[in-house]
Design an enzyme around this catalytic site. Sequence first.
Site, short mmCIF file in Angstrom:
data_model
loop_
_atom_site.label_atom_id
_atom_site.label_comp_id
_atom_site.label_asym_id
_atom_site.label_seq_id
_atom_site.Cartn_x
_atom_site.Cartn_y
_atom_site.Cartn_z
N ILE A 47 0.85 -1.20 0.00
CA ILE A 47 0.00 0.00 0.00
C ILE A 47 0.88 1.25 0.00
CG2 ILE A 47 -1.86 1.20 1.17
CD1 ILE A 47 -2.53 -1.64 0.05
N GLU B 257 -1.73 -0.87 -10.07
CA GLU B 257 -3.04 -0.35 -10.52
C GLU B 257 -3.55 -1.10 -11.74
OE1 GLU B 257 -4.42 3.57 -10.29
OE2 GLU B 257 -2.71 4.29 -9.15
#
Length: 380
Positions: A157, A364
């Site tokens: 993250i 992503e």
Amino acid sequence: MNFELTKEQEMTRKMVQDFARDVIQPRAIDIDRNAEFPEDIFKEMGKLGLLGIPFPEEYGGSGGDTVTYALAVEEIGRVCGSTGLSYAAAVSLGASPIYYFGTEEQKQEFLTPLAKGEGLASFGLTEPNAGSDAGGTQTRAVLQGDHYVINGEKSWITNAEYARSITVTAVSGKREDGRNIISAFIVPKDTPGMKITSPYEKMGVRGSNTSEIILEDVKVPKENILGDPQKGFKQFLHTLDGGRISIAALAVGIAQASLDRALEYAKERKQFGQPISNFQAIQFKLADMAMEVELARNMVLKSAWLKDQGKNFTKESAYAKLFASETAFRSSNQAIQIHGGYGYMREYEVERFLRDAKLLEIGEGTSEIQRMVIARQLGC
């Protein structure tokens, strides 16, 4: 069709370019070598309004558009992929979901300080066993009275260690068809039970903070659920569509930097009594690089423009992310080849461009996932 930037867009691009050259570039090598998150640089970026470019002034933003924001990401990525990635993630993944889906109270409490540059935000989606298969989320959120209790683990993250709030996805129930309901929750940084560590030793974008998040009986008020509790999955798909524009813009920045360095070196480096830029083999490499960089940039700007116009941009953002990320990898690889042995050395920086570019084909949504998105948009 008008491909010119507005005066405001050009002014912002020039301002970011100057800041990137004067403030970020001198430290880019050390940021990478020391895996150092440049917290002070982000504070300066906040003061310049860069963290609030695409958000309205009423929430502390600059009132800009997606095109302007994409230009800013490109210019930062052109000098430092690490800083560019953390910048893109803070805006597109951290702050944007609150702007798109948050209540007025959530925007005032959480978005406004982010847009003003008073802190960063993070988006906790990926898990050890839920990467490309985001629907396989295993983190759980259970409503107990007026609070949700969250348990689970998030991995890789961006910005989590330096974020003032983290939006995490979790399974909050079951649909009538038996499928999981995935919701998103805003978790303030110091919430008890949330442990954030940064144990990763990365190949590239080493100065961008990448964290693991452990959530053990983390209690958040039910008012912190983001948007429609039933539509968390669709919300983060929309968030990723926008995020792909910024990753594509970052890729264009790295690709442009690779071209810049390769062209400069080819004009200076002499072999067989002349600059290597005189040789057709080198000219063809440079020509291909220049063509692909321009095509990638045009796709980024088109997808950003579509988003600004309120039009569907899912397919175009996938085009942009896929083509630009693969262009960045090809361009940096060719830049190393043109530099020869020097390209393999850290001091010439093109090897860093290659290491940074590789992540953009993964994060992503991998290149494979982008092709799946495009195929679905074609009706396959």
